[in-house]
Write a protein that holds these residues in place. Structure first.
Motif, mmCIF file in Angstrom:
data_model
loop_
_atom_site.group_PDB
_atom_site.id
_atom_site.type_symbol
_atom_site.label_atom_id
_atom_site.label_comp_id
_atom_site.label_asym_id
_atom_site.label_seq_id
_atom_site.Cartn_x
_atom_site.Cartn_y
_atom_site.Cartn_z
ATOM 1 N N GLU A 247 0.856 -1.056 0.016
ATOM 2 C CA GLU A 247 -0.019 -0.092 0.032
ATOM 3 C C GLU A 247 0.804 1.470 -0.061
ATOM 4 O OE1 GLU A 247 -1.985 -0.764 3.787
ATOM 5 O OE2 GLU A 247 -1.234 0.885 4.530
ATOM 6 N N VAL A 248 0.310 2.244 -0.469
ATOM 7 C CA VAL A 248 0.979 3.561 -0.334
ATOM 8 C C VAL A 248 0.034 4.514 0.293
ATOM 9 C CG1 VAL A 248 1.695 5.638 -1.871
ATOM 10 C CG2 VAL A 248 2.433 3.258 -2.525
ATOM 11 N N TYR A 249 0.540 5.322 1.374
ATOM 12 C CA TYR A 249 -0.129 6.146 1.929
ATOM 13 C C TYR A 249 0.108 7.736 1.341
ATOM 14 C CZ TYR A 249 4.068 6.695 4.756
ATOM 15 O OH TYR A 249 5.395 7.137 5.002
ATOM 16 N N PHE A 250 -0.939 8.503 1.480
ATOM 17 C CA PHE A 250 -1.047 9.918 0.974
ATOM 18 C C PHE A 250 -1.783 10.764 1.784
ATOM 19 C CE2 PHE A 250 -4.876 8.045 -0.706
ATOM 20 C CZ PHE A 250 -5.350 9.120 -1.021
ATOM 21 N N ALA A 251 -1.396 12.006 1.719
ATOM 22 C CA ALA A 251 -2.320 13.122 2.146
ATOM 23 C C ALA A 251 -3.122 13.871 1.093
ATOM 24 C CB ALA A 251 -1.757 14.186 3.147
ATOM 25 N N PHE A 252 -4.425 14.515 1.404
ATOM 26 C CA PHE A 252 -4.940 15.066 0.352
ATOM 27 C C PHE A 252 -4.614 16.636 0.507
ATOM 28 C CE2 PHE A 252 -8.800 16.943 -1.825
ATOM 29 C CZ PHE A 252 -8.742 16.230 -2.945
ATOM 30 N N THR A 253 -4.598 17.299 -0.626
ATOM 31 C CA THR A 253 -4.392 18.439 -0.647
ATOM 32 C C THR A 253 -5.350 19.334 0.224
ATOM 33 O OG1 THR A 253 -5.907 18.980 -2.644
ATOM 34 C CG2 THR A 253 -3.492 18.749 -2.902
ATOM 35 N N GLY A 254 -4.598 20.094 1.173
ATOM 36 C CA GLY A 254 -5.381 21.371 2.072
ATOM 37 C C GLY A 254 -5.808 20.497 3.421
ATOM 38 N N MET A 255 -5.718 19.379 3.491
ATOM 39 C CA MET A 255 -6.170 18.675 4.646
ATOM 40 C C MET A 255 -5.135 18.253 5.800
ATOM 41 S SD MET A 255 -9.277 17.834 4.233
ATOM 42 C CE MET A 255 -9.840 16.113 5.074
ATOM 43 N N ALA A 256 -5.569 18.399 7.024
ATOM 44 C CA ALA A 256 -4.345 18.486 7.849
ATOM 45 C C ALA A 256 -3.993 16.598 8.079
ATOM 46 C CB ALA A 256 -5.141 18.650 9.180
ATOM 47 N N SER A 257 -2.911 16.728 8.130
ATOM 48 C CA SER A 257 -2.211 15.058 8.330
ATOM 49 C C SER A 257 -0.917 15.210 9.012
ATOM 50 C CB SER A 257 -1.600 14.710 6.779
ATOM 51 O OG SER A 257 -0.707 15.459 6.324
ATOM 52 N N GLY A 258 -0.335 14.366 9.143
ATOM 53 C CA GLY A 258 1.003 14.185 9.956
ATOM 54 C C GLY A 258 2.213 15.232 9.406
ATOM 55 N N THR B 76 -3.782 19.248 -6.726
ATOM 56 C CA THR B 76 -4.570 18.097 -6.722
ATOM 57 C C THR B 76 -4.627 17.557 -7.995
ATOM 58 O OG1 THR B 76 -6.171 19.434 -5.077
ATOM 59 C CG2 THR B 76 -6.986 17.667 -6.478
ATOM 60 N N GLU B 77 -4.607 18.023 -8.906
ATOM 61 C CA GLU B 77 -4.480 17.316 -10.432
ATOM 62 C C GLU B 77 -3.198 16.269 -10.370
ATOM 63 O OE1 GLU B 77 -4.421 18.229 -15.272
ATOM 64 O OE2 GLU B 77 -4.811 19.791 -13.622
ATOM 65 N N ARG B 78 -2.391 16.920 -9.705
ATOM 66 C CA ARG B 78 -0.762 15.928 -9.761
ATOM 67 C C ARG B 78 -1.115 14.846 -8.764
ATOM 68 N NH1 ARG B 78 1.680 20.858 -9.431
ATOM 69 N NH2 ARG B 78 2.217 20.370 -7.423
ATOM 70 N N LEU B 79 -1.804 15.135 -7.671
ATOM 71 C CA LEU B 79 -2.248 13.817 -6.754
ATOM 72 C C LEU B 79 -2.976 12.808 -7.512
ATOM 73 C CD1 LEU B 79 -1.873 12.693 -3.848
ATOM 74 C CD2 LEU B 79 -3.919 14.296 -3.402
ATOM 75 N N ILE B 80 -3.912 13.398 -7.942
ATOM 76 C CA ILE B 80 -4.813 12.479 -8.474
ATOM 77 C C ILE B 80 -4.305 11.469 -9.593
ATOM 78 C CG2 ILE B 80 -6.975 12.074 -9.652
ATOM 79 C CD1 ILE B 80 -7.506 12.467 -6.990
ATOM 80 N N ASP B 81 -3.532 11.961 -10.565
ATOM 81 C CA ASP B 81 -2.696 11.523 -11.596
ATOM 82 C C ASP B 81 -1.837 10.335 -10.900
ATOM 83 O OD1 ASP B 81 -3.867 12.998 -13.382
ATOM 84 O OD2 ASP B 81 -2.329 14.250 -13.656
ATOM 85 N N GLU B 82 -1.070 10.631 -9.897
ATOM 86 C CA GLU B 82 -0.035 9.878 -9.217
ATOM 87 C C GLU B 82 -0.807 8.799 -8.578
ATOM 88 O OE1 GLU B 82 3.267 11.269 -7.045
ATOM 89 O OE2 GLU B 82 3.838 12.426 -8.778
ATOM 90 N N ILE B 83 -1.719 8.841 -7.634
ATOM 91 C CA ILE B 83 -2.377 7.892 -6.850
ATOM 92 C C ILE B 83 -3.338 6.984 -7.779
ATOM 93 C CG2 ILE B 83 -2.338 9.114 -4.415
ATOM 94 C CD1 ILE B 83 -5.139 9.786 -5.017
#
Length: 327
Positions: free
Chosen positions: A16-27, A43-50
């Motif tokens: 599995e690969v973990y990821f944070a969403f744009t603008g959302m609080a994470s670690g 966001t567009e780059r994130l969606i393309d990668e995941i």
């Protein structure tokens, strides 16, 4: 190298690969926000990668694991935000198989949205005992266990057996460079959760949120680096049967492929500090921690001791062997 290419190269070793969403609080600091500057393409780059990673059959793990959500911790706005992100990811065919969180409220929100999502207790919850699990086991499907017991085989085995007996998944973070039993972890985690706001302020020049940099700046403390919670790649095989997943921290790492390669091969020739997050390599430079110099009894000694470091000199003696000139 784009992260999907790294995943493709080591596909057989990555579950599995973990990821944070744009603008959302994470670690970590919110993705797509750099001191007030918004990266609208993030966001567009994130969606393309995941999306590319999901197409390989690798599970996606959404991180909602900030230690603090501020005054939104119990708010309807927080619920709507979480649900909207889950709906958006599903619409983009990037629905997470796992959501990792420190918040019991977020855990319940995700369960109410989709019971098929594996809701995982974050390592930041520091759950390292059966009793600690029992308090919240109705909220979580799996647990990333407290890193402070990584080298306590009795505690780790008992907890792992309990979790599996009760149908819960087990994962562990194996390359944390943080101090074991760090007394500043709560303060540091909360500061990270609010990092975007902190960076927008005029801050005290000498103030810091972590203990490790100041502690390791003193040469007499540096051998304590060996007393932390990380697991060498060569010792990872000992944990087969105790964990379902070995989590690697790479989000802030300059060379994630190097870290993944070392643990996938279960072998590394180089500066051991370079594998961890934080690694403290620059702080120790020009000297390095030579991974090839560790004694053969390292794993056995460090997983069977009573962790009373004030009455033992083993790690200090090993430090003198492995901490060498990097030139």
């Amino acid at each position: 190298m784009p992260f999907p290419e790294i995943v493709s190269r080591y596909r057989e070793s990555i579950g599995e690969v973990y990821f944070a969403f744009t603008g959302m609080a994470s670690g970590r600091s919110p993705l797509g926000d750099e001191s007030g500057y918004t990266d609208f393409d993030a966001t567009e780059r994130l969606i393309d990668e995941i999306g590319a990673i999901a197409d390989m059959g690798v599970k996606l793990d959404l991180l909602l694991n900030a230690a603090c959500n501020g005054d939104d911790a119990l708010s309807l706005a927080h619920e709507r935000r979480v649900v909207s992100v889950l709906e958006y990811l599903a619409y983009k065919d990037c629905a997470p198989a796992v959501v990792t969180t420190t918040s019991p409220v977020t855990a319940e929100i995700v369960h109410r949205f989709d019971r098929n999502i594996d809701v995982r207790a974050s390592v930041n919850m520091r759950i390292g005992t059966i009793k600690g699990v029992q308090y919240v086991e109705h909220l979580f499907d799996s647990f990333c266990i407290c890193r402070d017991i990584n080298r306590d085989l009795q505690a780790l085995t008992e907890l792992s057996e309990y979790l599996r007996k009760n149908g819960k998944g087990v994962s562990m973070l194996v390359n944390s460079g943080c101090l074991r039993n760090c007394s500043m972890q709560t303060f540091h985690d909360n500061a990270v959760a609010h990092e975007a706001g902190i960076l927008s302020k005029a801050n005290i020049p000498w103030a810091g949120a972590s203990a490790c940099r100041g502690y390791f700046s003193k040469s007499e403390n540096r051998h304590a680096f060996l007393q932390n919670t990380w697991i060498r790649p060569e010792d990872l095989h000992h944990y087969v049967g105790l964990t379902d997943c070995a989590k690697l921290a790479t989000r802030m790492h300059a060379l994630p492929a190097m870290v993944i390669d070392a643990y996938a091969r279960q072998s590394f020739h180089g500066n051991l500090a370079d594998l961890f997050e934080p690694g403290h390599g620059p702080l120790f430079a020009p000297r390095v921690i030579d991974n090839d110099r560790f004694p053969e009894d390292w794993y056995e000694r460090t997983t069977s001791c009573d962790k009373n470091c004030t009455k033992c000199s083993y790690c200090e003696s090993v430090w003198k062997k492995v901490f060498v000139s990097g030139e």
